[in-house]
Design a protein around this motif. Sequence first.
Motif, PDB file in Angstrom:
ATOM      1  N   VAL A  39      -6.374  -0.410  -4.494  1.00  5.10           N
ATOM      2  CA  VAL A  39      -7.489   0.249  -3.813  1.00  5.10           C
ATOM      3  C   VAL A  39      -8.703  -0.674  -3.869  1.00  5.10           C
ATOM      4  O   VAL A  39      -9.181  -1.023  -4.948  1.00  5.10           O
ATOM      5  CB  VAL A  39      -7.828   1.612  -4.462  1.00  5.10           C
ATOM      6  CG1 VAL A  39      -9.046   2.237  -3.779  1.00  5.10           C
ATOM      7  CG2 VAL A  39      -6.630   2.549  -4.367  1.00  5.10           C
TER       8      VAL A  39
ATOM      9  N   SER B 110     -13.647  -0.697   0.337  1.00  5.03           N
ATOM     10  CA  SER B 110     -13.233   0.334   1.296  1.00  5.03           C
ATOM     11  C   SER B 110     -14.360   1.330   1.525  1.00  5.03           C
ATOM     12  O   SER B 110     -15.152   1.633   0.624  1.00  5.03           O
ATOM     13  CB  SER B 110     -11.992   1.063   0.775  1.00  5.03           C
ATOM     14  OG  SER B 110     -11.699   2.190   1.558  1.00  5.03           O
TER      15      SER B 110
ATOM     16  N   GLN C  99      -6.690   1.752 -10.178  1.00  2.24           N
ATOM     17  CA  GLN C  99      -7.277   1.173  -8.969  1.00  2.24           C
ATOM     18  C   GLN C  99      -6.568  -0.129  -8.610  1.00  2.24           C
ATOM     19  O   GLN C  99      -6.234  -0.377  -7.444  1.00  2.24           O
ATOM     20  CB  GLN C  99      -8.770   0.922  -9.164  1.00  2.24           C
ATOM     21  CG  GLN C  99      -9.443   0.312  -7.938  1.00  2.24           C
ATOM     22  CD  GLN C  99     -10.929   0.086  -8.142  1.00  2.24           C
ATOM     23  OE1 GLN C  99     -11.517   0.612  -9.075  1.00  2.24           O
ATOM     24  NE2 GLN C  99     -11.530  -0.699  -7.260  1.00  2.24           N
TER      25      GLN C  99
ATOM     26  N   SER D 158      -9.430   8.172  -3.372  1.00  2.00           N
ATOM     27  CA  SER D 158      -8.242   7.460  -2.900  1.00  2.00           C
ATOM     28  C   SER D 158      -7.208   7.315  -4.014  1.00  2.00           C
ATOM     29  O   SER D 158      -6.013   7.550  -3.803  1.00  2.00           O
ATOM     30  CB  SER D 158      -8.645   6.079  -2.376  1.00  2.00           C
ATOM     31  OG  SER D 158      -7.522   5.400  -1.869  1.00  2.00           O
ATOM     32  N   ILE D 159      -7.664   6.957  -5.205  1.00  2.00           N
ATOM     33  CA  ILE D 159      -6.757   6.837  -6.350  1.00  2.00           C
ATOM     34  C   ILE D 159      -6.153   8.206  -6.683  1.00  2.00           C
ATOM     35  O   ILE D 159      -4.954   8.329  -6.932  1.00  2.00           O
ATOM     36  CB  ILE D 159      -7.502   6.280  -7.574  1.00  2.00           C
ATOM     37  CG1 ILE D 159      -8.004   4.867  -7.290  1.00  2.00           C
ATOM     38  CG2 ILE D 159      -6.607   6.294  -8.810  1.00  2.00           C
ATOM     39  CD1 ILE D 159      -8.958   4.335  -8.339  1.00  2.00           C
TER      40      ILE D 159
ATOM     41  N   VAL E 226     -13.462   5.565  -3.644  1.00  2.00           N
ATOM     42  CA  VAL E 226     -12.416   4.915  -4.442  1.00  2.00           C
ATOM     43  C   VAL E 226     -11.713   5.926  -5.348  1.00  2.00           C
ATOM     44  O   VAL E 226     -10.481   5.969  -5.418  1.00  2.00           O
ATOM     45  CB  VAL E 226     -13.009   3.764  -5.278  1.00  2.00           C
ATOM     46  CG1 VAL E 226     -11.952   3.198  -6.234  1.00  2.00           C
ATOM     47  CG2 VAL E 226     -13.528   2.663  -4.363  1.00  2.00           C
TER      48      VAL E 226
ATOM     49  N   LYS F 185      -3.360   9.296  -4.232  1.00  2.00           N
ATOM     50  CA  LYS F 185      -2.117   8.566  -4.453  1.00  2.00           C
ATOM     51  C   LYS F 185      -1.421   9.052  -5.720  1.00  2.00           C
ATOM     52  O   LYS F 185      -0.191   9.216  -5.751  1.00  2.00           O
ATOM     53  CB  LYS F 185      -2.407   7.064  -4.549  1.00  2.00           C
ATOM     54  CG  LYS F 185      -2.854   6.431  -3.234  1.00  2.00           C
ATOM     55  CD  LYS F 185      -3.227   4.977  -3.430  1.00  2.00           C
ATOM     56  CE  LYS F 185      -3.734   4.348  -2.134  1.00  2.00           C
ATOM     57  NZ  LYS F 185      -2.673   4.242  -1.109  1.00  2.00           N
TER      58      LYS F 185
ATOM     59  N   SER G 227       0.812  -1.213   0.000  1.00  2.00           N
ATOM     60  CA  SER G 227       0.000   0.000   0.000  1.00  2.00           C
ATOM     61  C   SER G 227       0.845   1.263   0.000  1.00  2.00           C
ATOM     62  O   SER G 227       0.333   2.354   0.101  1.00  2.00           O
ATOM     63  CB  SER G 227      -0.929   0.008   1.234  1.00  2.00           C
ATOM     64  OG  SER G 227      -0.143   0.053   2.403  1.00  2.00           O
TER      65      SER G 227
END
Length: 373
Positions: free
Chosen positions: A331, A335, A326, A342-343, A339, A346, A282
């Motif tokens: 990811v 979760s 993803q 989160s992508i 999503v 990052k 991660s």
Amino acid sequence: MAAAAAETASRRLGAAVRGLSGAWYGRHMAAAERAIRTRLPLVDLVLEVCDARVPASSAFEPLRRRGPLDPDGRRFFVLNKADLADPSETEKWTAYMKKQRTCPCIAVNSHNRESIKELLNVVRSRIREIKHGERDCTGTVLLVGIPNVGKSAIVNAMHQIGRIGAADKGKLKHAIVSSHPGETRDISGYKVASHPNIYVLDTPGVLSLRFANDDSGPRLALTGAIKGSLLDEYDIAQFLLAVVNSRGEYRSWENLNQAGDTSSSGNANTSRSHSKKRQYVSDHSQDFIVKVVRQVLFETISFFKGDLGKEDELRRLVDRQFISLQEAFKVSTESSEDVGKSIALKLLNLYSTGKLGHYTLDHVPDVRQEVAA
């Protein structure tokens, strides 16, 4: 053609920035601008720190609205984060600023000791000139710029280097450094040199309510000058992918190894090898994750059969890239977090550390067009 479609993505993000109506400009920023204006006539030298990726967009607007007492000949441009920008474009920008702005200009990396040493030597030399060669004089330098251009990182590095070389090694101070804009709230002084004694005043970042043009907002959002919490990270990441897709740097990623290919997997201890992979799965700052992301971007761009000059086709590619990323970022769809967000976070983190290439978003102005205007 792809550049034109990328401009469309820029306009969409620009509309979101305009919709904020200057929400980033709070009371503390207004107070900081007043405090900076008060000190401008009192200092010997003003270092205007810009982001080398966006030298024009990150210009410190309060200095453009200078009064009769504000410095002009005492200004000095510093293009920080040169390690994240296109080197050839940075060279063009430094040459342009020296010639057109008639001000000295230097490109630096605040995390590189030799780069800061060079900056410190230039500042020391300039102060001596201003003070007519006096050795035991005291010079004051005001460091100004918009949020998140690395002013505090520069002053910390100068202070540390200057303190080591100083005769009086007092207590080392540290300016607050953060990847988030707006962390510096007060003006603080730091001694950076002796003989002559030089003090640098670190100031809070000030981002004007209005920008010079519509392109500046999206570029400042991408480079982190506007707080991420004010905008949708997904929109910023879409703009980033539009930039990556319209530039040619991805072609250099053609021969990267696929995910999980360590290329040196002659390790007999398989369990330890798997343990390491689990440990870093991660952590997208690890080299093998960077390789995976670059490979995904290379393949999605190279194998895309649509016309990137068309806005809807570019958006289709970006959507496809988010799906592929993803998996690259591991990811989970289960979760509780968004999503897409989160992508995006990052991906933006990789960009901010230079892992996705070196892009200069502001183009050097055409001198002939400026003269004609």
